[in-house]
Design an enzyme around this catalytic site. Structure first.
Site, PDB file in Angstrom:
ATOM      1  N   ASP A  54     -19.454 -12.451 -62.956  1.00 32.09           N
ATOM      2  CA  ASP A  54     -18.918 -11.368 -61.840  1.00 32.09           C
ATOM      3  C   ASP A  54     -17.736 -10.657 -62.651  1.00 32.09           C
ATOM      4  O   ASP A  54     -16.794 -11.280 -63.068  1.00 32.09           O
ATOM      5  CB  ASP A  54     -18.367 -11.873 -60.729  1.00 32.09           C
ATOM      6  CG  ASP A  54     -17.902 -10.984 -59.775  1.00 32.09           C
ATOM      7  OD1 ASP A  54     -17.377  -9.695 -60.332  1.00 32.09           O
ATOM      8  OD2 ASP A  54     -17.775 -10.830 -58.454  1.00 32.09           O
ATOM      9  N   ASN A  81     -22.991  -2.773 -68.256  1.00 35.44           N
ATOM     10  CA  ASN A  81     -23.867  -1.994 -67.188  1.00 35.44           C
ATOM     11  C   ASN A  81     -23.436  -1.990 -65.947  1.00 35.44           C
ATOM     12  O   ASN A  81     -23.475  -0.883 -65.074  1.00 35.44           O
ATOM     13  CB  ASN A  81     -25.526  -2.271 -67.419  1.00 35.44           C
ATOM     14  CG  ASN A  81     -26.415  -1.785 -66.169  1.00 35.44           C
ATOM     15  OD1 ASN A  81     -26.824  -0.737 -66.579  1.00 35.44           O
ATOM     16  ND2 ASN A  81     -26.388  -2.665 -65.298  1.00 35.44           N
ATOM     17  N   TYR A 159     -15.783   7.422 -58.263  1.00 43.90           N
ATOM     18  CA  TYR A 159     -16.846   7.090 -59.290  1.00 43.90           C
ATOM     19  C   TYR A 159     -16.546   8.000 -60.536  1.00 43.90           C
ATOM     20  O   TYR A 159     -16.613   7.586 -61.817  1.00 43.90           O
ATOM     21  CB  TYR A 159     -18.107   7.479 -58.828  1.00 43.90           C
ATOM     22  CG  TYR A 159     -19.201   7.096 -59.783  1.00 43.90           C
ATOM     23  CD1 TYR A 159     -19.692   5.962 -60.001  1.00 43.90           C
ATOM     24  CD2 TYR A 159     -20.017   8.185 -60.340  1.00 43.90           C
ATOM     25  CE1 TYR A 159     -20.903   5.405 -60.631  1.00 43.90           C
ATOM     26  CE2 TYR A 159     -20.996   7.703 -61.256  1.00 43.90           C
ATOM     27  CZ  TYR A 159     -21.392   6.468 -61.341  1.00 43.90           C
ATOM     28  OH  TYR A 159     -22.383   6.284 -62.353  1.00 43.90           O
ATOM     29  N   LYS A 163     -15.665   6.711 -64.486  1.00 42.06           N
ATOM     30  CA  LYS A 163     -16.410   6.851 -65.814  1.00 42.06           C
ATOM     31  C   LYS A 163     -15.770   7.611 -66.817  1.00 42.06           C
ATOM     32  O   LYS A 163     -15.947   7.415 -67.866  1.00 42.06           O
ATOM     33  CB  LYS A 163     -17.780   7.483 -65.188  1.00 42.06           C
ATOM     34  CG  LYS A 163     -18.803   6.827 -64.481  1.00 42.06           C
ATOM     35  CD  LYS A 163     -19.149   5.407 -65.012  1.00 42.06           C
ATOM     36  CE  LYS A 163     -20.199   4.516 -64.162  1.00 42.06           C
ATOM     37  NZ  LYS A 163     -20.417   3.450 -64.697  1.00 42.06           N
ATOM     38  N   THR A 194     -32.071   4.526 -58.327  1.00 39.84           N
ATOM     39  CA  THR A 194     -31.743   3.289 -58.170  1.00 39.84           C
ATOM     40  C   THR A 194     -31.077   2.823 -56.768  1.00 39.84           C
ATOM     41  O   THR A 194     -30.713   3.837 -56.188  1.00 39.84           O
ATOM     42  CB  THR A 194     -30.848   2.658 -59.358  1.00 39.84           C
ATOM     43  OG1 THR A 194     -29.693   3.422 -58.986  1.00 39.84           O
ATOM     44  CG2 THR A 194     -31.527   2.958 -60.651  1.00 39.84           C
TER      45      THR A 194
HETATM   46  P1  NAP Z   1     -27.875  -0.713 -59.202  1.00 45.30           P
HETATM   47  O1  NAP Z   1     -29.165  -0.758 -59.271  1.00 45.30           O
HETATM   48  O2  NAP Z   1     -27.069  -0.618 -58.045  1.00 45.30           O
HETATM   49  O3  NAP Z   1     -27.299  -1.982 -60.172  1.00 45.30           O
HETATM   50  C1  NAP Z   1     -26.056  -2.113 -60.451  1.00 45.30           C
HETATM   51  C2  NAP Z   1     -25.868  -3.543 -60.993  1.00 45.30           C
HETATM   52  O4  NAP Z   1     -24.661  -3.706 -61.410  1.00 45.30           O
HETATM   53  C3  NAP Z   1     -26.512  -4.398 -60.010  1.00 45.30           C
HETATM   54  O5  NAP Z   1     -27.261  -5.510 -60.968  1.00 45.30           O
HETATM   55  C4  NAP Z   1     -25.125  -5.169 -59.423  1.00 45.30           C
HETATM   56  O6  NAP Z   1     -25.310  -6.563 -59.080  1.00 45.30           O
HETATM   57  C5  NAP Z   1     -24.407  -4.933 -60.549  1.00 45.30           C
HETATM   58  N1  NAP Z   1     -23.008  -5.307 -60.264  1.00 45.30           N
HETATM   59  C6  NAP Z   1     -21.944  -4.473 -59.405  1.00 45.30           C
HETATM   60  N2  NAP Z   1     -20.941  -5.143 -59.295  1.00 45.30           N
HETATM   61  C7  NAP Z   1     -20.992  -5.969 -60.203  1.00 45.30           C
HETATM   62  C8  NAP Z   1     -19.752  -7.104 -60.475  1.00 45.30           C
HETATM   63  N3  NAP Z   1     -18.596  -7.361 -59.961  1.00 45.30           N
HETATM   64  N4  NAP Z   1     -20.223  -8.126 -61.417  1.00 45.30           N
HETATM   65  C9  NAP Z   1     -21.594  -8.368 -61.848  1.00 45.30           C
HETATM   66  N5  NAP Z   1     -22.523  -7.274 -61.624  1.00 45.30           N
HETATM   67  C10 NAP Z   1     -22.240  -6.450 -60.630  1.00 45.30           C
HETATM   68  O7  NAP Z   1     -27.121   0.642 -60.238  1.00 45.30           O
HETATM   69  P2  NAP Z   1     -27.756   1.391 -61.441  1.00 45.30           P
HETATM   70  O8  NAP Z   1     -28.191   2.796 -61.049  1.00 45.30           O
HETATM   71  O9  NAP Z   1     -28.698   0.523 -62.326  1.00 45.30           O
HETATM   72  O10 NAP Z   1     -26.411   1.315 -62.459  1.00 45.30           O
HETATM   73  C11 NAP Z   1     -26.352   0.744 -63.687  1.00 45.30           C
HETATM   74  C12 NAP Z   1     -25.317   1.509 -64.274  1.00 45.30           C
HETATM   75  O11 NAP Z   1     -25.504   2.751 -64.805  1.00 45.30           O
HETATM   76  C13 NAP Z   1     -23.862   1.742 -63.628  1.00 45.30           C
HETATM   77  O12 NAP Z   1     -22.727   1.411 -64.544  1.00 45.30           O
HETATM   78  C14 NAP Z   1     -23.865   3.027 -63.058  1.00 45.30           C
HETATM   79  O13 NAP Z   1     -22.698   3.579 -62.961  1.00 45.30           O
HETATM   80  C15 NAP Z   1     -24.695   3.863 -64.452  1.00 45.30           C
HETATM   81  N6  NAP Z   1     -25.143   5.002 -64.171  1.00 45.30           N
HETATM   82  C16 NAP Z   1     -26.277   4.985 -63.047  1.00 45.30           C
HETATM   83  C17 NAP Z   1     -26.746   6.139 -62.970  1.00 45.30           C
HETATM   84  C18 NAP Z   1     -28.046   6.561 -61.681  1.00 45.30           C
HETATM   85  O14 NAP Z   1     -28.308   7.690 -61.648  1.00 45.30           O
HETATM   86  N7  NAP Z   1     -28.364   5.429 -61.258  1.00 45.30           N
HETATM   87  C19 NAP Z   1     -26.305   7.524 -63.541  1.00 45.30           C
HETATM   88  C20 NAP Z   1     -25.457   7.578 -64.501  1.00 45.30           C
HETATM   89  C21 NAP Z   1     -24.900   6.183 -64.609  1.00 45.30           C
HETATM   90  P3  NAP Z   1     -25.500  -6.670 -57.357  1.00 45.30           P
HETATM   91  O15 NAP Z   1     -27.196  -6.695 -57.339  1.00 45.30           O
HETATM   92  O16 NAP Z   1     -25.176  -8.417 -57.346  1.00 45.30           O
HETATM   93  O17 NAP Z   1     -24.995  -5.975 -56.592  1.00 45.30           O
END
Ligand code: NAP
Length: 236
Positions: A54, A81, A159, A163, A194
């Site tokens: 975590d 990530n 957010y 970033k 996601t």
């Molecule tokens: P997601 O599907 O919500 O996945 C987020 C992941 O982070 C999950 O595995 C979550 O675990 C984990 N997490 C959150 N808090 C945590 C903590 N305290 N310790 C360990 N793990 C933790 O989101 P995603 O879209 O794949 O995002 C991944 C990354 O890409 C993020 O940094 C996000 O800001 C970035 N991003 C995403 C997008 C987009 O459009 N999706 C765009 C730009 C950047 P749990 O399952 O336990 O919650």
């Protein structure tokens, strides 16, 4: 020699795809996840190791670093990530609570510093350490100020500012590590469907993972301290 990677938040979404794609390239992709059941299930699906982690809990991060040290003695790739949105419905900055901003920073900014500092001794033992921080176009000050940018209207204080801070965190580590083989870069995955955004993005998590995988496997002549997406350099 098989490369060892740790991906935080790899139980689902883009992180899961990063782990899958790295594993497909023969990398040992350690699935870092805070929830043991979901983390182990994801690792089993991928045929890769799992470590509980975590990013907001320094003890769990220290224990994960010890586990990686005991198991492999080094780390070649760290993908920071794990991230949270703080809610994907727009709230004006003036209606945003400090508590929410703090919560988002705990994961998206302070968590990255905690994990990076814990893993750096292991990355220093690698011949070609790579750190990839999952940023976002929403962290770009230039785009936030450009009315022509598709991101101009998404004025999400917690957010976006997290970033932007992460981008400076990336630059700070890149500067400190400039005289080492370790490269530190910020990746923009694009707007991907996601759980983070209730699956509203037009891109897939696999598409979003591609830039992180590229930065995780950069050659020695690749960039450091850069902010990149699939098409190249992103405006800070
Ligand atoms: P997601 O599907 O919500 O996945 C987020 C992941 O982070 C999950 O595995 C979550 O675990 C984990 N997490 C959150 N808090 C945590 C903590 N305290 N310790 C360990 N793990 C933790 O989101 P995603 O879209 O794949 O995002 C991944 C990354 O890409 C993020 O940094 C996000 O800001 C970035 N991003 C995403 C997008 C987009 O459009 N999706 C765009 C730009 C950047 P749990 O399952 O336990 O919650």
């Amino acid at each position: 020699m098989t490369k060892i990677a740790l991906i935080t938040g790899a139980n689902k979404g883009i992180g899961h795809e990063i782990a899958r794609l790295l594993a497909g390239q023969g990398v040992t992709a350690i699935v870092g996840a805070r929830d043991e059941e979901r983390g182990r299930a994801a690792a089993e699906r991928l045929g890769q190791p799992y470590v509980r982690l975590d990013v907001t809990d320094e003890e769990s991060v220290a224990a994960a670093a010890k586990w990686v040290d005991d198991a492999y003695g080094r780390l070649d790739i760290l993908v920071n990530n794990a991230g949270i949105s703080g809610g994907h419905t727009a709230v004006t900055p003036s209606a945003t609570t400090t508590a929410l901003v703090r919560e988002v920073y705990e994961t998206n900014v302070f968590g990255v510093v905690t994990v990076t500092n814990a893993m750096l001794p292991l990355l220093r033992r690698s011949e070609s350490g790579r750190i990839v921080n999952m940023s976002s176009e929403l962290g770009s000050l230039s785009m936030a100020l450009d009315p022509e940018s598709p991101f101009w209207s998404a004025n999400l204080l917690p957010y976006n500012s997290s970033k932007a801070a992460l981008n400076m965190v990336t630059v700070a580590y890149a500067k400190e590590l400039a005289d080492t083989p370790i490269k530190v870069n910020a990746a923009c995955p694009g707007y991907c469907a996601t759980d983070l955004n209730a699956h509203s993005g037009p891109r897939t998590a696999e598409q979003g993972a591609a830039i992180a995988v590229r930065l995780a496997t950069l050659d020695a002549d690749g960039p450091t301290g850069a902010y990149l997406d699939d098409s190249g350099v992103v405006r800070w």
